[in-house]
Design an enzyme around this catalytic site. Sequence first.
Site, PDB file in Angstrom:
ATOM      1  N   ASP A  12       0.939  -1.197  -0.028  1.00  0.00           N
ATOM      2  CA  ASP A  12       0.008  -0.076   0.106  1.00  0.00           C
ATOM      3  C   ASP A  12       0.909   1.287   0.091  1.00  0.00           C
ATOM      4  O   ASP A  12       2.215   1.030   0.183  1.00  0.00           O
ATOM      5  CB  ASP A  12      -0.886  -0.086   1.402  1.00  0.00           C
ATOM      6  CG  ASP A  12      -1.820   1.402   1.359  1.00  0.00           C
ATOM      7  OD1 ASP A  12      -2.292   1.424   0.518  1.00  0.00           O
ATOM      8  OD2 ASP A  12      -1.789   1.686   2.483  1.00  0.00           O
ATOM      9  N   SER A  13       0.387   2.466  -0.076  1.00  0.00           N
ATOM     10  CA  SER A  13       1.325   3.567  -0.181  1.00  0.00           C
ATOM     11  C   SER A  13       1.660   3.707   1.325  1.00  0.00           C
ATOM     12  O   SER A  13       2.738   4.452   1.408  1.00  0.00           O
ATOM     13  CB  SER A  13       0.119   4.863  -0.480  1.00  0.00           C
ATOM     14  OG  SER A  13      -0.802   4.888   0.400  1.00  0.00           O
ATOM     15  N   CYS A  75      -4.450  -1.734  -1.545  1.00  0.00           N
ATOM     16  CA  CYS A  75      -4.563  -0.178  -2.142  1.00  0.00           C
ATOM     17  C   CYS A  75      -5.614   0.072  -3.171  1.00  0.00           C
ATOM     18  O   CYS A  75      -5.428  -0.650  -4.066  1.00  0.00           O
ATOM     19  CB  CYS A  75      -3.415   0.483  -2.274  1.00  0.00           C
ATOM     20  SG  CYS A  75      -3.529   2.384  -3.030  1.00  0.00           S
ATOM     21  N   GLU A 155      -3.347   8.256   8.621  1.00  0.00           N
ATOM     22  CA  GLU A 155      -1.692   8.202   8.794  1.00  0.00           C
ATOM     23  C   GLU A 155      -1.280   8.962  10.015  1.00  0.00           C
ATOM     24  O   GLU A 155      -0.122   8.556  10.478  1.00  0.00           O
ATOM     25  CB  GLU A 155      -0.896   8.866   7.588  1.00  0.00           C
ATOM     26  CG  GLU A 155      -1.085   8.159   6.424  1.00  0.00           C
ATOM     27  CD  GLU A 155      -0.299   6.898   6.463  1.00  0.00           C
ATOM     28  OE1 GLU A 155       0.841   6.959   7.350  1.00  0.00           O
ATOM     29  OE2 GLU A 155      -0.473   5.685   5.869  1.00  0.00           O
ATOM     30  N   CYS A 196     -10.979   2.875   0.186  1.00  0.00           N
ATOM     31  CA  CYS A 196      -9.696   3.082   0.405  1.00  0.00           C
ATOM     32  C   CYS A 196      -9.401   2.370   1.648  1.00  0.00           C
ATOM     33  O   CYS A 196      -9.851   2.309   2.734  1.00  0.00           O
ATOM     34  CB  CYS A 196      -9.444   4.648   0.668  1.00  0.00           C
ATOM     35  SG  CYS A 196      -7.810   4.940   1.157  1.00  0.00           S
ATOM     36  N   HIS A 198      -7.196   2.774   4.024  1.00  0.00           N
ATOM     37  CA  HIS A 198      -7.112   3.777   5.240  1.00  0.00           C
ATOM     38  C   HIS A 198      -8.335   3.903   5.887  1.00  0.00           C
ATOM     39  O   HIS A 198      -8.401   4.145   6.920  1.00  0.00           O
ATOM     40  CB  HIS A 198      -6.436   5.079   4.655  1.00  0.00           C
ATOM     41  CG  HIS A 198      -5.095   5.043   4.308  1.00  0.00           C
ATOM     42  ND1 HIS A 198      -4.548   4.602   3.179  1.00  0.00           N
ATOM     43  CD2 HIS A 198      -3.753   5.652   5.306  1.00  0.00           C
ATOM     44  CE1 HIS A 198      -3.041   4.525   3.231  1.00  0.00           C
ATOM     45  NE2 HIS A 198      -2.830   5.128   4.476  1.00  0.00           N
TER      46      HIS A 198
HETATM   47  N1  DGL Z   1      -4.795   3.058   0.985  1.00  0.00           N
HETATM   48  C1  DGL Z   1      -4.784   3.451  -0.369  1.00  0.00           C
HETATM   49  C2  DGL Z   1      -6.142   3.138  -0.999  1.00  0.00           C
HETATM   50  O1  DGL Z   1      -6.800   2.354  -0.690  1.00  0.00           O
HETATM   51  C3  DGL Z   1      -4.219   4.969  -0.844  1.00  0.00           C
HETATM   52  C4  DGL Z   1      -4.301   6.079   0.163  1.00  0.00           C
HETATM   53  C5  DGL Z   1      -3.365   7.100  -0.517  1.00  0.00           C
HETATM   54  O2  DGL Z   1      -2.278   6.899  -0.534  1.00  0.00           O
HETATM   55  O3  DGL Z   1      -3.899   8.332  -0.968  1.00  0.00           O
HETATM   56  O4  DGL Z   1      -6.496   3.871  -1.963  1.00  0.00           O
END
Ligand code: DGL
Length: 282
Positions: A12-13, A75, A155, A196, A198
Amino acid sequence: MTGAGGAIGVFDSGVGGLTVLRALRSVLPQERFVYLGDTARLPYGTKSAASVVRYSLQCADALVARGIRCLVVACNTASASALDALRLRYPGIPVFGVIEPGAAAAVAVSRTRHIAVIGTEGTIGGGAYQAAIRRLDARVRVTALACSLFVAVAEEGWVEGPIAEAIARRYLEPIFCGGQSRAAACEVPDTLVLGCTHFPVLAAAVRAVLPDHVALVDSAATAAAAVARELPAAANPSGRGGLSWLAGVSWLATDGAARFARVSGIFLGEALRPEDVEIIDL
Ligand code: DGL
């Protein structure tokens, strides 16, 4: 830290993919994992699709070089833009994304066939969820909204409390406030996809501003179930003795071991030490 050969690679990022890692671990407890957070280039969600494809291929290259036997793109933004490029680059390695499973879960849950999806700018702007949902059921109405600020809040580890709730209210009230009135209820989605990885850690803050009848869907559990269904069992399962399962994961990040470890602890509910995180250059 264990070696990563034969492990399931997850990237993931940043720390968002840990929601998927946790779900994977609960359905595949014997597997070894290597997790990569591309923290140096976070967020992915505001970058162009071309950049996200390039970053994703570099993440995959680093994981494949460690001998993984399967790749999970934890991600949504990378799944939306890079899945085809990743499958093309590594035809011999099963590559799993999170969007199709999330869409399938939402279509299965929704009764009114009005589904809301929130995600990053990249995921929402590219229309990946909208297309995946309509492929499953063309009658579904999809209301989609980019909620980029949620990534920064997650984050930061501010996963609940007034700040997270105020941001959730600002984003979601325009979609859901009509749910308070019976007449307008049919106009309001009955399902909200956290598109997402996150976002699931913010579920309590999101739930606090939603009408009660709205079902929350995240793709972590359904994505993990898809991996468990399709992946043959590990030939060489992890032997961790009495250690925490975190000891069976190789942790990689592209910047900020201390920050990555601190925030990961919040996501995982268990402390991770900065010295357990290897910093790599992609
Ligand atoms: N967690 C990621 C997603 O599911 C990316 C969040 C990001 O880096 O903007 O899209």
